[in-house]
Design a protein around this motif. Structure first.
Motif, PDB file in Angstrom:
ATOM      1  N   GLY A 213       7.380  15.573  10.025  1.00 14.65           N
ATOM      2  CA  GLY A 213       7.765  15.221   8.810  1.00 14.65           C
ATOM      3  C   GLY A 213       6.764  15.307   8.062  1.00 14.65           C
ATOM      4  O   GLY A 213       5.742  15.726   8.110  1.00 14.65           O
ATOM      5  N   ALA A 214       6.892  15.001   6.448  1.00 13.06           N
ATOM      6  CA  ALA A 214       6.240  15.331   5.572  1.00 13.06           C
ATOM      7  C   ALA A 214       5.257  13.959   5.157  1.00 13.06           C
ATOM      8  O   ALA A 214       5.899  13.168   5.003  1.00 13.06           O
ATOM      9  N   TYR A 215       3.957  14.266   5.429  1.00 19.25           N
ATOM     10  CA  TYR A 215       3.038  13.007   4.999  1.00 19.25           C
ATOM     11  C   TYR A 215       2.122  13.374   3.702  1.00 19.25           C
ATOM     12  O   TYR A 215       1.782  14.464   3.520  1.00 19.25           O
ATOM     13  N   ILE A 216       1.508  12.359   3.146  1.00 23.58           N
ATOM     14  CA  ILE A 216       0.569  12.377   1.822  1.00 23.58           C
ATOM     15  C   ILE A 216      -0.713  11.780   2.562  1.00 23.58           C
ATOM     16  O   ILE A 216      -0.507  10.724   2.860  1.00 23.58           O
ATOM     17  N   VAL A 217      -1.766  12.440   2.083  1.00 27.26           N
ATOM     18  CA  VAL A 217      -3.120  11.688   2.350  1.00 27.26           C
ATOM     19  C   VAL A 217      -3.143  10.636   1.531  1.00 27.26           C
ATOM     20  O   VAL A 217      -3.295  10.748   0.141  1.00 27.26           O
ATOM     21  N   ASP A 218      -3.292   9.283   1.598  1.00 31.38           N
ATOM     22  CA  ASP A 218      -3.292   8.154   1.299  1.00 31.38           C
ATOM     23  C   ASP A 218      -4.633   7.729   1.092  1.00 31.38           C
ATOM     24  O   ASP A 218      -5.043   7.228  -0.081  1.00 31.38           O
ATOM     25  N   LYS A 219      -5.364   7.700   1.887  1.00 33.08           N
ATOM     26  CA  LYS A 219      -6.781   7.150   1.946  1.00 33.08           C
ATOM     27  C   LYS A 219      -7.826   7.918   2.585  1.00 33.08           C
ATOM     28  O   LYS A 219      -7.297   8.270   3.869  1.00 33.08           O
ATOM     29  N   ILE A 220      -8.879   8.036   2.317  1.00 34.97           N
ATOM     30  CA  ILE A 220      -9.940   8.659   3.325  1.00 34.97           C
ATOM     31  C   ILE A 220     -11.083   7.679   3.270  1.00 34.97           C
ATOM     32  O   ILE A 220     -11.737   7.206   2.032  1.00 34.97           O
ATOM     33  N   ILE A 221     -11.714   7.401   4.310  1.00 35.16           N
ATOM     34  CA  ILE A 221     -12.875   6.217   4.509  1.00 35.16           C
ATOM     35  C   ILE A 221     -13.703   7.153   5.240  1.00 35.16           C
ATOM     36  O   ILE A 221     -13.665   7.696   6.353  1.00 35.16           O
ATOM     37  N   LEU A 222     -15.271   6.927   4.689  1.00 39.26           N
ATOM     38  CA  LEU A 222     -16.293   7.340   5.354  1.00 39.26           C
ATOM     39  C   LEU A 222     -17.272   6.014   5.739  1.00 39.26           C
ATOM     40  O   LEU A 222     -17.973   5.771   4.596  1.00 39.26           O
ATOM     41  N   GLN A 223     -17.328   5.586   6.904  1.00 45.26           N
ATOM     42  CA  GLN A 223     -17.949   4.432   7.066  1.00 45.26           C
ATOM     43  C   GLN A 223     -19.399   4.674   7.554  1.00 45.26           C
ATOM     44  O   GLN A 223     -19.735   5.375   8.563  1.00 45.26           O
ATOM     45  N   THR A 224     -20.248   3.999   7.030  1.00 46.85           N
ATOM     46  CA  THR A 224     -21.635   4.064   7.388  1.00 46.85           C
ATOM     47  C   THR A 224     -22.403   2.737   7.345  1.00 46.85           C
ATOM     48  O   THR A 224     -22.436   2.196   6.153  1.00 46.85           O
ATOM     49  N   LYS A 225     -22.887   2.088   8.345  1.00 47.19           N
ATOM     50  CA  LYS A 225     -23.063   0.571   8.616  1.00 47.19           C
ATOM     51  C   LYS A 225     -22.019  -0.115   7.845  1.00 47.19           C
ATOM     52  O   LYS A 225     -20.933  -0.065   7.873  1.00 47.19           O
TER      53      LYS A 225
END
Length: 1555
Positions: free
Chosen positions: A969-981
């Motif tokens: 199916g079709a999806y949309i990039v909703d959130k991007i998280i880059l975790q450092t500490k």
């Protein structure tokens, strides 16, 4: 006769003389008294008696003046200064010295004063009033008339003369008036006012006229006849008032008695008489003012026309025009006066420019370049500073005082008149006059206090030494409410002052250097700078003090000396108590005021003065004429809000900012730094800020400059401002004064709504506190500004401010705010890097960046080295994660929308790409991306995560993120998280408000967000070998049993160890009974059912399929079932998840109707099968299964299937018979089983069948093609496109032609699907699809292969079995079934042709046979309904023969009662007589049972309500049989005549059949 006893008391004589001297001084001082002067001549000392009545009606209200060349001017209130004449003052001195002396020559005037050569240097009275006492007519004839004539002759104004010399004296034009005061108990008090009232112009009442002898003339009429002009345009100059006896001292009353009774006046008549005096005051004063203005304008026009002539002098012109301006000011026309000064200021600019161009040859005269007073004061200050160590007791000279802008400071007008004024003094004087006018317009506190101090009488002064109409200013009980301050005028003053002080500073500098050069000496440059700074600071302080207002709570009135001196007044009249002046005194009660159309730009709080309510009449002077207007109606006043507050606050803030700049400049001389200059070195010791010399002087010039610098001892020489001196007395006081000024600036900016400007000053305060080490206070200031910073547009100072704020927070151990502040610093750095990157990318790559100097301040470069590392390490101390926007710190954040599959397991990968802009490298713990369903808000989210820690370096970074999810199916990039500490950089491509809401409602989305969503759209699909599941409705449906859905799980290449299936209903009212789930195919077994909706299954081998059946229930009838399926399956590679949503149509596609027909031994049932929608059905088999009680006989089955179209149903009829058995057994079997049958229908829905066959065909083609790795994506997309392309109405055509037209590649709409593929496989996929559509434009649906033509292909039948539906068919029950027949007995009626023939009127004998059966019901039901004890008991019946009355005549029993048992035949003979020829149907028979109820049973049934009625049906065998009825004629004779005639035929005779 006037005698000494009638004179004024001796105590007032000295006061009158003193007042005369004061008025002469005021006339010659050259300043406006803010009022008009009225001179009174009082030879009889009557002024104290009329004083109280006069001052109660002053100031004059609502005057309107209209000049021919000017618009209408309205004066709200005009103050009047009543001063005694010189004769009155001299007489008062004589009476004071010899109180008993007599005088009879009171009318002789003093000698005429010589007018000054320059108009405007004196103030003369506008009106001269003769206060006359004349008690009788004889005294008037003998002495009074002569005295008055001499006074009038002496004081006749120049306006009444026609000579040109007298016209030049119109600068001091005045009018005269006679006020006749009538004392009580005098002959004059017994006289009426005359035949016509002078007060109101109306005739006196008849009773007053009758008291005086007819034909006599009163004193008032004689005065008017002698002194009033006969012209209608001439003003009236005579008025009369009468005094009450109690208000006159006894010694002033006449000693002789009067024979005639006095005339008593009512209070209304007295008030009318005084109002007449006030109206005459208004008329005559406006007349004098109009003459003066006209004369001034003529002289100004004449002088201005001579501007180009030799000898023309601007100073003389200035004095002349200023006289007009002061005349306007005296009557309250302040706007006109201000306009005149503005014109004079422009004229001065012109003269100065001409002088600078032409020099001493300028025709307008030469204005001095320097001021002698300034040179002398500067020299004294400099000499004192050099000799200060010799005589410390000597008072230090001051260069200026605390009011450097003051028109009364020196004789400016005298200097102007003598052409001995400098440019600096000239401009200072003009601005001082403009300032005073603007303060009056603004009704400022300082203007009110200044005027109140002018109006305040000196201590120990008498009553007559005061300005009588203003001595009770603001204290009248009927005074209106105080006018508010006009903040627009005060703001305009501040704006003008801002321009003036900066310009005046340059003028003062040129003045001092010019004066030093003229005196052959020099002043040190720093000394001149100090003088100018000190003077400017004091001037600004004066403006701020003058414009202070109660509208700002943070300002205060400085030096309330004026208020204090005028706060109280001495007792006056009958008022023995001291009365106070309020702080907010009404403007109309202090200044002569007016409303003007020049007040544009200001909000008018009320109507124009001529439209305002007033209790007095209104007088308008226009073109030499007087017009009276009635007072308008009183209107309610609403509270008005103050306008101009923001403008005033903003302009005052600018003045305060200049003061603070002056303070910084002086501190710099002393070597003190404050604010940023002191805080920056402590912030970063490596940063050094050097002053850049833009002129690029060489080293020799620098040495000379260093030698010219003042020594530390001479830093403050020339500073005379007390506030500036105190502020520079020490470093602590310097910083305190700096903080005070900054705080005031902030408050003013906030009041003005200038938030950005106030934030800049708050930054200065924060830097000051940071310098002092007060980190808490500095953090408070920084905290107010940090939230307002944006992503871009910051400069170096703001970034430095954030660094300082971070240091404060770190010192205060405020961890959370420290981290967030460092994040803002990094955001600033990233924004600058982003702008540089954009500039480099957008510019010319061949263009080289020019070499910048070392001292160049690059505002875009922000050094944040080490900040990110410090932030990451420090964040470990936080107890929670801090989420920040990733876009602030990284650029080009994007997720590539191309799916990459794993090589050895299910799932997919996406690549995250971003540009790291900051200097520091860092390690991130985890990177995650969340995908949301693009079509449904209730879809399952997909998280992709990085597998290991990686290091992010400056530049472009790419990270592969993986997911174990298997979905399509079709999806949309909703959130991007880059975790450092503890720092989480979060990026959301589009906002939540624009996404789909949780309720499934899609809100409006902007074009930018749509573009962003399309850019971040990812089309997910598994690889061909991956796990898959399919949910569909079970192929077998039994109407009376629970329905099922089936899950088909294909393991693919996975060796599944175990799996957990979770089913979630997305339809309301749907319940999935997973507890009853079973395995229908495959080796997998259901291991556990832990929770509702969850099924745990065991091992599934690779490349195998397992099917599970799950029953379901619905609360309501639903057309479709929406079910979400989530499967967690475990393999040796770990755990994987399968997500999918299915919509299953459960609405039955066919509809079956049945029609039953009972016979004695059998039942015929006809079933009609039709489609429930527009889609045709293919019926492959129909069968009706019998039961243990009934046998079923059906038709032969057709070969092949039958197509059921929407308008062409299929009908199938079956014969149902009972099996043979004894009666007792039959009754028992009926009691145990109702004998229901089952109708089974095997069918295929054409839409499902066609789509499945085409899907299978396409899947086989893709599997054998080069794009077989994309089979899951292409097959699902093909099925979805095909479902929406073929409409339901088209399936009827497909069923008839057995062919499907797919269309071309473009018609199918593959573009979106192909665009979601990587570029490397996109072209190959497009080419293959185009070729396949070209070869398969039409698909045959026949079972055999089609022709060998490449344009045709054949879709084989579906491998899935057809659907089968079983419908329970119950046998209907009837208690009694009668079989009746009506047959003809007469042989004559029988015909060989089969049809019976009857003759009209001849009877037919018929026989009615009736029998019944009870086999189609149960025993219990029969006994209950028929109310019999045994099934074999006879039952009573009644038959009714129904025949049409026009057709048959029934002879015999039409209705009869009979009793019969089961299968017993009853016969009845019926005679029928036909009544008319034709074809007639036999009569019908209706049979009913007659049941005799039992009383006890009826009562029970009525209570229980379960009574059962006996059902009785009839099988009429003769239904539809007919008889041919002929007439009773054997033969007929007819005669025929002329054939052409219509009446030629004639019936002759007929023979009956019976004959």
């Amino acid at each position: 006769m006037n005698t000494p006893r009638n004179g004024a008391p001796a105590v007032g004589a000295a006061e009158i003389a003193s007042r005369q001297k004061q008025s002469e001084t005021a006339m010659m001082d050259g300043l406006s008294s803010s009022k008009v002067t009225v001179e009174y001549h009082d030879p009889s000392g009557l002024f104290p008696l009329v004083q109280e009545q006069l001052i109660s009606r002053l100031p004059l209200r609502n005057l309107h003046w209209k000049a021919p060349t000017r618009p209408l001017r309205s004066i709200d209130s005009l103050h009047v200064d009543l001063v005694p004449s010189a004769d009155t003052a001299s007489q008062a001195e004589v009476l004071a010295s010899t109180p008993t002396s007599t005088t009879t020559d009171h009318g002789k005037g003093s000698s005429k004063e010589r007018r000054h050569q320059i108009p405007g240097l004196r103030q003369t009275p506008y009106l001269k009033v003769y206060i006359l006492r004349c008690d009788d007519s004889e005294n008037y004839k003998s002495t009074t008339r002569k005295q008055v004539r001499e006074w009038v002759k002496t004081h006749t104004p120049s306006s009444q003369s026609s000579s040109s010399a007298s016209k030049q004296e119109n600068h001091d034009a005045f009018e005269w008036m006679i006020l006749h005061v009538v004392l009580p108990d005098t002959p004059a008090a017994s006289q009426p006012r005359g035949s016509a009232s002078t007060a109101n112009g109306e005739k006196e009442k008849s009773n007053l006229a009758s008291r005086f002898t007819k034909g006599t003339t009163t004193l008032l009429e004689k005065l008017r006849a002698d002194f009033d002009a006969a012209s209608k345009s001439a003003p009236e100059r005579v008025a009369q008032v009468r005094l009450q006896k109690e208000s006159v001292p006894p010694h002033m009353l006449p000693q002789t008695t009067v024979t005639s009774p006095p005339i008593a006046e009512s209070p209304q008549e007295q008030d009318r008489a005084w109002n007449d005096v006030i109206v005459k005051f208004k008329q005559l004063i406006l007349r004098s003012f109009d003459l003066r203005v006209g004369q001034y304008e003529d002289d100004i026009r004449e002088k201005d026309s001579q501007r180009s002539l030799p000898g023309w002098n601007f100073c003389t012109f200035f004095i002349l025009k200023e006289g007009l301006a002061r005349g306007f000011e005296s009557v309250g026309l302040v706007e006109d006066a201000l306009l005149s000064y503005d014109e004079l200021s422009i004229g001065l600019d012109t003269v100065v420019r001409e002088q600078a161009t032409e020099g001493s040859t300028a025709q307008s005269g030469v204005i001095s370049d320097y001021t002698e007073d300034l040179y002398k004061q500067a020299s004294d200050v400099l000499n004192f500073s050099q000799k200060k160590h010799e005589d410390r007791n000597q008072q230090e000279p001051q260069f200026h005082d605390d009011t450097p802008i003051n028109a009364n400071k020196k004789d400016y007008r005298g200097q102007i008149l003598s052409n001995n004024i400098s440019i600096f003094d000239f401009r200072t004087y003009i601005f001082a006059r403009q300032m005073s006018l603007l303060l009056r317009l603004g009704n400022s506190h300082s203007a009110r206090s200044d005027l109140a101090s002018k109006l305040q009488p000196r201590p120990n002064a008498g009553v007559l030494q005061r300005s009588v109409d203003d001595s009770n200013v603001g204290m009248k009980s009927d005074s209106p409410s105080g006018d508010p301050e006009d903040l627009f005028s005060l703001a305009e003053l501040c704006t003008r002052a801002l321009n003036f002080v900066t310009f005046a500073g340059r003028l003062m500098r040129n003045d001092l250097f010019s004066s030093a050069k003229a005196h052959e000496t020099t002043f040190p440059e720093h000394f001149v700078d100090n003088l100018i700074l000190s003077w400017t600071f004091s001037a600004l302080e004066q403006i701020l003090r003058e414009t202070s207002t109660s509208s700002f709570p943070f300002t205060k009135f400085l030096g309330d000396a004026g208020t204090g001196s005028s706060s109280k007044t001495l007792p006056f009249g009958k008022n023995a108590k001291e009365q106070k002046i309020a702080v907010s005194e009404p403007k109309s009660m202090i200044h002569p005021s007016r409303a003007s159309s020049l007040n544009y730009g200001r909000s008018q709080s009320s109507d124009a003065p001529y439209a305002q309510p007033s209790g007095n009449a209104q007088t308008i002077f226009e073109n030499g004429q007087y017009q009276d207007r009635p007072a308008p109606k009183q209107e309610s006043s609403l509270p008005q809000t103050k306008n101009g507050q923001q403008e005033l606050a903003g302009s005052r803030a600018q003045l305060l900012a200049i003061q603070r700049r002056i303070l910084e400049h002086v501190g710099k001389y002393l070597g003190w730094s404050v604010g940023w200059a002191a805080a920056l070195p402590t912030l970063d010791p490596k940063v050094e800020f050097n002053d850049v010399d833009l002129d690029e002087k060489d080293s020799s010039d620098e040495e000379e400059t260093q030698s010219d610098k003042p020594t530390p001892a001479s830093h403050v020489i020339g500073i005379s401002s007390p506030a500036l001196k105190d502020g520079t007395s020490g470093i602590d006081r310097f910083r305190q004064f700096y903080e005070t000024l900054s705080d005031l600036i902030v408050k003013h900016y906030m009041a003005a709504g200038l938030t950005k400007a106030s934030e800049g000053v708050l930054g200065d305060l924060a830097a000051l506190r940071f310098e002092l080490g007060d980190f808490a206070a500095a953090a408070m200031y920084f905290g107010r500004m940090a939230s307002t910073f944006g992503e871009t547009g910051w400069n170096t100072v703001e970034t430095t401010m954030l660094k300082m704020y971070a240091q404060c927070l770190k010192k205060l151990n405020r961890k959370d705010e420290f981290v967030r502040t460092l994040l803002e610093v990094l955001a600033k750095s990233a924004a600058s890097k982003r702008s540089l990157t954009t500039h480099k990318e957008g510019g010319d790559p061949n263009k080289k960046t020019p070499h910048l100097p070392r001292d160049w301040l690059n505002d875009d470069q922000v050094n944040t080295s080490g900040t990110l590392s410090e932030l990451v390490d420090y964040s470990q101390q936080l107890p929670y994660d801090v989420n920040v926007q990733m876009a602030k710190y990284f650029n080009d954040v994007v997720v590539e929308p191309y799916v990459r599959h794993f090589d050895d397991k299910d799932g997919f990968q996406l690549r995250l790409q971003f540009r790291h802009l900051l200097e520091d490298d860092f390690d991130f713990d985890q990177a995650k991306v969340r995908l949301i369903d693009a079509t449904s808000a209730q879809g399952k989210d997909i998280w992709l995560e990085s597998r290991e820690t990686a290091r992010v370096k400056k530049g472009i970074c790419r990270i592969w993120l993986g997911s174990n999810v298997n979905t399509t199916g079709a999806y949309i990039v909703d959130k991007i998280i880059l975790q450092t500490k503890r720092i989480a950089f979060v990026h959301e491509p589009f906002t939540k408000a624009e996404a789909t809401t949780p309720l499934g409602i899609i809100t409006s989305v902007s074009a930018t967000s749509l573009k962003s969503a399309k850019k971040n759209r990812v089309l997910c699909f598994p690889r061909t070998e991956a796990f898959r599941a399919r949910l569909y409705l079970s192929h077998f449906i039994h109407i009376d049993k629970p329905r099922h859905v089936e899950i088909e799980c294909s393991s693919g290449w996975n060796e599944i160890q175990r799996a957990e299936i979770r089913l979630k209903s997305a339809s309301a009212g749907l319940r999935l009974r997973t507890a009853n789930a079973t395995t229908t195919s495959g080796t997998a077994q259901i291991v556990e059912r832990p929770d509702p909706g969850v099924i745990c299954i065991g091992e599934i081998f690779a490349n195998t399929t397992a099917t599970f059946q799950i029953p379901y229930e619905t609360e309501t009838m639903l057309p479709d079932l929406a079910v979400k399926i989530e499967i967690d399956y475990f393999t040796e590679n770990g755990q994987f998840q399968y997500y999918s949503s299915f919509t299953i149509p459960v609405e039955l596609p066919l509809d079956v109707n049945v029609h039953d027909h009972f016979k004695n031994a059998s039942l015929f049932s006809k079933f009609n099968i039709k489609t429930a929608s527009q889609v045709p059905l293919e019926i492959s088999d129909v069968s009706l299964e019998g039961s243990g009680e009934y046998d079923v006989s059906g038709p032969r089955k057709p070969k092949g299937g039958l197509i059921v179209f929407p308008k062409q149903p299929v009908a199938v009829t079956y014969k149902v018979t009972k099996k043979s058995a004894n009666v007792q057994g039959r009754r028992q079997s009926q009691a145990q089983n109702n004998g229901s049958l089952a109708l089974s229908v095997e069918y295929r829905c054409l839409d499902e069948d066609v789509l499945e066959r085409l899907r299978t065909l396409f899947e086989q083609a893709v599997t054998n093609s080069p794009v077989h790795r994309l089979s899951r994506l292409l097959v699902d997309t093909f099925a979805d496109k095909l479902k929406h392309r073929i409409l339901p109405l088209q399936f009827e055509k497909i069923a008839l032609l057995e062919k499907v037209e797919l269309g071309s590649f473009d018609d199918m709409g593959w573009a979106e699907c192909i665009d979601s593929l990587p570029q490397i496989v996109r072209d190959d996929t497009r080419k293959w699809l185009e070729k396949w559509h070209q070869n398969n434009g039409s698909i045959l649906l026949s079972a055999t292969s089609g022709p060998d033509s490449p344009d045709f292909n054949t879709a084989l039948p579906s491998p899935h079995p057809p659907r089968r539906m079983t419908i329970t068919v119950s046998i209907p029950q009837t208690h009694i079934l009668h079989t009746a027949s009506l047959s003809l007995v007469s042989e004559e009626a029988l015909s060989s042709h089969g049809s019976s023939i009857a003759v009209v009127g001849q009877p037919l004998l018929t026989e009615l046979r009736i029998r019944h059966t009870r086999r189609w019901c149960t025993q219990r039901s029969l006994l209950s309904a028929a109310n019999i004890s045994s099934p074999t008991d006879p039952i009573d019946f009644v038959y009714t023969l129904e025949a049409h009355a026009d057709t048959w005549l029934v002879a015999g029993q039409r209705r009869a009662h009979f009793t019969a048992k089961e299968d017993e035949e009853q016969k009845f003979s019926i005679m029928l007589i036909p009544l008319r020829p034709g074809t007639a149907l036999l009569p019908t028979v209706e049979i009913r049972a007659r049941i005799k109820p039992k009383e006890e049973d009826e009562k029970k049934k009525e209570v229980t309500g379960d009574e059962e009625h006996l059902n009785c049906e009839t099988d009429y065998l003769s239904y539809g049989e007919c008889v041919v009825v002929v007439p009773d004629v054997r033969c007929s004779t007819v005669g025929i005549g002329d054939i052409s005639s219509p009446r030629s035929a004639m019936w002759l005779e007929a023979e009956s059949r019976s004959s």
